[in-house]
Motif scaffolding. Structure first.
Motif, mmCIF file in Angstrom:
data_model
loop_
_atom_site.group_PDB
_atom_site.id
_atom_site.type_symbol
_atom_site.label_atom_id
_atom_site.label_comp_id
_atom_site.label_asym_id
_atom_site.label_seq_id
_atom_site.Cartn_x
_atom_site.Cartn_y
_atom_site.Cartn_z
ATOM 1 N N LEU A 193 9.471 0.171 -2.245
ATOM 2 C CA LEU A 193 8.905 1.116 -3.206
ATOM 3 C C LEU A 193 8.957 0.540 -4.618
ATOM 4 C CD1 LEU A 193 8.237 4.265 -3.866
ATOM 5 C CD2 LEU A 193 10.672 4.442 -4.245
ATOM 6 N N LEU A 194 10.112 -0.010 -4.998
ATOM 7 C CA LEU A 194 10.251 -0.560 -6.349
ATOM 8 C C LEU A 194 9.335 -1.767 -6.539
ATOM 9 C CD1 LEU A 194 14.120 -0.220 -6.853
ATOM 10 C CD2 LEU A 194 12.302 1.214 -7.812
ATOM 11 N N LEU A 195 9.211 -2.582 -5.502
ATOM 12 C CA LEU A 195 8.346 -3.751 -5.566
ATOM 13 C C LEU A 195 6.881 -3.338 -5.735
ATOM 14 C CD1 LEU A 195 8.981 -6.717 -5.314
ATOM 15 C CD2 LEU A 195 8.201 -6.596 -2.963
ATOM 16 N N ALA A 196 6.453 -2.336 -4.962
ATOM 17 C CA ALA A 196 5.078 -1.842 -5.079
ATOM 18 C C ALA A 196 4.850 -1.274 -6.471
ATOM 19 C CB ALA A 196 4.787 -0.800 -4.006
ATOM 20 N N LEU A 197 5.889 -0.620 -7.020
ATOM 21 C CA LEU A 197 5.786 -0.081 -8.378
ATOM 22 C C LEU A 197 5.586 -1.193 -9.396
ATOM 23 C CD1 LEU A 197 8.360 2.741 -9.102
ATOM 24 C CD2 LEU A 197 5.915 2.695 -9.570
ATOM 25 N N VAL A 198 6.306 -2.304 -9.207
ATOM 26 C CA VAL A 198 6.167 -3.449 -10.133
ATOM 27 C C VAL A 198 4.747 -4.008 -10.044
ATOM 28 C CG1 VAL A 198 6.908 -5.820 -10.583
ATOM 29 C CG2 VAL A 198 8.610 -4.056 -10.085
ATOM 30 N N LEU A 199 4.274 -4.220 -8.814
ATOM 31 C CA LEU A 199 2.916 -4.759 -8.645
ATOM 32 C C LEU A 199 1.882 -3.784 -9.205
ATOM 33 C CD1 LEU A 199 3.256 -6.149 -4.986
ATOM 34 C CD2 LEU A 199 3.174 -7.495 -7.093
ATOM 35 N N GLY A 200 2.098 -2.488 -8.979
ATOM 36 C CA GLY A 200 1.163 -1.474 -9.476
ATOM 37 C C GLY A 200 1.162 -1.392 -10.990
#
Lengths: 203, 203
Positions: B163-170
Motif C-alpha cells: 500500500l505504501l509503495l503504491a502510494l509513493v508511485l501514485g
C-alpha cells in the motif's frame, strides 16, 4: 429539422467510429503506433472526414482517453454511489485490477498517456479534469460513509479521496512495471483501515 | 599492487564523473535530451573513455537511476530503520514531496523513466530490484512496528508495505500531472489509519 437531426446523428456516428477504430488500433499497437491514415482506413473514412471531427491526432487521443477513462471511472464509482459505499468501490477496483481490466488492456501503457499529457496541454487538461471529478466523487462517498457510520469519522474525507486516488495511480504504475501487487490484500487492508473502530467491549 | 589499486581508483572516479555529468544534464534536459557526446564533454572525457565504463546509453541511465533512486530510498527508509518507525518514514516522505525533493527535480519526469524501462530490460530489472528492496524494508519496519505496538496488529504487514509503495508511485504520477495532492494531510491520515486502535474507555 429532420435532415439536420439526421446529419447530426450521422456526424456523431462518424466521430464514434473514428474513436472506436483508434481505441482498437492504440490497444493493439500503442498510442504512438498507428498512423492517422491507418486509423481512418480502419474506420472506413478518408482523412478529409477525419478533419471534420478532429483538429489533430492529439485531439483524437483526447477523445479516446476521455472515453476509456471516463467509462472506467463511471463503472467503478457508480458501484458505490447508489449506496454511498466506499467498500464496494474499493473492492470493485481490486477486482478490475485482478482481472486485468485495469489499467488499459493491450499495448497502451500508462507512460504513453503521461507522455502524451506532457506533449499536449489539451490532453493534460482533460485527464486532470477526469481525475478531479473522480476525486470529488470519492470525497463525497467518503463523507456519506462517515455520516452512515461505515467510514471512520476521525479521518479527513478529502485526504481519504486523495489517498485512494494516489493508490489507483500507483497501482497503474506498479502494474506497468510488473511490481508484485496483491490488489485484493491491499484492498482488504484499506477497508480495515477505513472501517470505524469497533465500539469498546467491557472485559 | 599499488598501481592496480590506483588504476582501479582512477577508473572508479571516471565512472562517477560520467554518472554525475549525466545526472546533471538529464535533470536539465530530460532523459532523452543530452547526446552521449555532450555528456562525455561535460564530464571532461572522450567517447572512448565512456565505452570503458558503459556499454550503451541505457547502461548509463541504469547507473544514474540506481544512484538517484537508491539514494532517495535509503534516505527515506533509514529515517525509520533505527527505531523501526513507520511514522517517521511516512512523515519524512511527505516532507520530501512538499519540499519538491520527490519526485526527481528538473526535467527528468517519471514517464521518461517508465518509457526507458519499457525499452531497456536492464533498466526495468534494476528499477524493479530497487522497488522490491524498498517493499521488503517497509514490510520489516511494519512488522517491527506491530511488535512494538506502534502499528495496528490486525493489518497484514506485507499489504501495508504494498500500500505504501503504491502510494509513493501514485504520488510520483500525481505530481507529474499536477493533481492537487496534500502530501501532509494524506500522510497524517495514513498514520491515523495505521495507528493501533485506542484501548476501550468505559463510559
Amino acid at each position: 429539422m429532420t435532415t439536420t437531426k439526421t446529419r447530426a446523428e450521422a456526424a456523431e456516428k462518424t466521430r464514434a467510429r473514428l474513436i472506436d477504430a483508434a481505441t482498437e488500433l492504440f490497444a493493439r499497437e500503442g498510442l504512438g503506433g498507428p498512423s492517422l491514415d491507418a486509423i481512418c482506413k480502419h474506420a472506413g473514412f478518408t482523412r478529409g472526414a477525419f478533419y471534420v471531427h478532429f483538429s489533430s491526432r492529439d485531439d483524437l487521443i483526447v477523445a479516446v482517453v476521455e472515453k476509456i477513462m471516463g467509462g472506467f471511472i463511471d463503472a467503478i464509482l457508480m458501484a458505490g454511489e447508489a449506496g454511498a459505499d466506499l467498500a464496494t468501490i474499493v473492492r470493485t477496483f481490486a477486482i478490475a485490477v485482478k482481472s486485468g481490466a485495469f489499467p488499459f488492456r493491450g499495448e497502451v501503457r500508462p507512460h504513453q498517456i503521461l507522455e502524451a499529457c506532457a506533449r499536449s496541454p489539451e490532453l493534460h487538461a482533460t485527464y486532470l479534469e477526469l481525475i478531479e471529478q473522480a476525486r470529488a466523487r470519492l470525497a463525497i462517498t467518503a463523507r456519506r460513509g462517515q455520516e452512515a457510520g461505515t467510514v471512520r469519522a476521525d479521518l479527513d474525507a478529502d485526504a481519504v479521496a486523495q489517498l485512494l486516488l494516489a493508490l489507483v495511480l500507483g497501482t497503474e504504475i506498479a502494474t506497468e512495471l510488473d511490481v508484485p501487487h496483491d490488489a485484493g490484500a491491499v484492498a482488504e487492508n484499506v477497508l480495515r483501515m477505513l472501517a470505524p473502530v469497533s465500539p469498546p467491549v467491557s472485559p
